[in-house]
Structures are given as structure tokens and as C-alpha cells.
Enzyme design. Structure first.
Site, short mmCIF file in Angstrom:
data_model
loop_
_atom_site.label_atom_id
_atom_site.label_comp_id
_atom_site.label_asym_id
_atom_site.label_seq_id
_atom_site.Cartn_x
_atom_site.Cartn_y
_atom_site.Cartn_z
N TYR A 19 0.65 -1.36 0.01
CA TYR A 19 -0.13 0.15 -0.09
C TYR A 19 0.85 1.30 -0.01
O TYR A 19 2.12 1.40 0.50
CB TYR A 19 -1.01 -0.10 1.26
N TYR A 27 4.62 0.74 1.71
CA TYR A 27 4.70 -0.27 2.60
C TYR A 27 4.40 -1.70 2.18
O TYR A 27 3.47 -1.54 1.26
CB TYR A 27 4.07 -0.21 3.92
N GLU A 72 6.92 -1.45 18.68
CA GLU A 72 8.15 -2.19 18.30
C GLU A 72 9.15 -1.81 19.27
O GLU A 72 9.09 -1.05 20.45
CB GLU A 72 8.59 -1.33 16.93
#
Length: 179
Positions: A19, A27, A72
Site C-alpha cells: 500500500y 509499505y 516495536e
């Protein structure tokens, strides 16, 4: 996969997406299973970064509407909303100050550098966060199946998304074609 209708969580799991956000960042993202995602970043502030086996919360909010969120090791928080039947999604990325100031540290295969990500998170400022909320157009959807380690299997390279969209990257069984 263009004609597939997404209705259940099982329809979504195992899907590989590319996308492009409205800001131009591209990404690649894979719903590996009901609790894990893999991705590669092809454009934007951290282009060249790639990650496998990222633990995530993956839920279906309504038929054809999916929300995924995770934190993350960098301290970056991510929240994605996929509407694959409409070929669009919305993502919000919450980058810690240190990632905004030193994005090059993260541009690697994160899994081999978790200690560096955690060290950088402690060493540099985390606030204020850079919040990037963007709509995106889904330009590719592939049915890779769940737990397929061949989907996100190498570092991103220039033109990789185009190779994938053109059928030059994976074979009919969603395995990496020979280089």
C-alpha cells in the site's frame, strides 16, 4: 485475489499487502497469523527497514474491517485499519523523537538488531512523538497463506514492489522465485 471478498478474520489472515500512503510512503505488510505480522518499508523516513515475527493485536471490527496494533522495540507504536474490499487502509505511526532524529539506526533487519533498538530507545529522547496519520491505497493483495516465511524474506530493494505486483517475485505457490 482482486475479486476476493473479505468477510471474516480468516479471510484476512495470510494476506500480503502493498500500500501507498497519501504522503507517498510505500509499505509492504503481511498478516502472518492471528498474532504476528511481517513487513518491509519501501518509501519514507525509514525506507529499507524490515521486520519479521512482530507480535501484534489483530482483530476484526466488522466484516471486512480489520484493526492491527503493536509496539516495536524502537518504541514506535503502530495502529492500522484495513478495508481490503475497498482497497484502502488507514495507518497511524507514533515515532519516538529518537527515530525522527536518527531514522538511519532503524533502517536494517530489525530482528538482528533488537539490542541496538532497545539501547537507542534508552539513549535518545522518546518525546515528543512524531504522529503520522495517513490514508493509503492498497495496490496489491496476495493470498500467501498463514505462516509463510517466504513472504517477507529479504531486505527491500528499489523496484521490489513493482516486481511483486508484476508477478516477478513469487511463484504460483507463493515461494520466492530465483533471482
Amino acid at each position: 485475489m482482486a475479486d476476493k471478498q473479505f468477510k471474516t478474520l480468516d479471510d484476512f489472515l495470510g494476506t500480503h499487502f502493498i500500500y501507498t500512503y497519501d504522503n507517498g510512503w510505500e509499505y509492504e505488510w503481511y498478516a502472518k497469523n492471528d498474532h504476528t505480522v511481517d513487513y518491509r518499508i519501501h518509501g519514507g523516513m525509514v525506507a529499507g527497514r524490515w521486520v519479521t515475527n512482530q507480535e501484534a493485536d489483530i482483530v476484526m471490527l466488522a466484516p471486512g474491517l480489520y484493526k492491527i496494533s503493536w509496539t516495536e522495540p524502537t518504541g514506535t507504536d503502530v495502529a492500522l485499519d484495513f478495508l481490503p474490499n475497498e482497497k484502502k487502509m488507514h495507518g497511524t505511526i507514533f515515532f519516538p523523537k529518537w527515530v525522527q532524529d536518527h531514522p538511519e539506526i532503524t533502517v536494517t533487519y530489525q530482528n538482528d538488531h533488537i539490542d541496538l533498538m532497545e539501547e537507542s530507545r534508552e539513549k535518545y529522547a522518546t518525546y515528543p512523538k512524531l504522529v503520522v496519520p495517513e490514508m493509503a491505497k492498497i495496490t496489491y493483495m496476495g493470498d500467501a497463506g498463514q505462516n509463510n516465511d517466504d513472504v517477507i524474506n529479504e531486505a527491500p530493494y528499489a523496484g521490489m514492489p513493482d516486481d511483486i505486483r508484476a508477478g516477478k517475485f513469487y511463484d504460483a505457490n507463493y515461494k520466492r522465485l530465483k533471482k
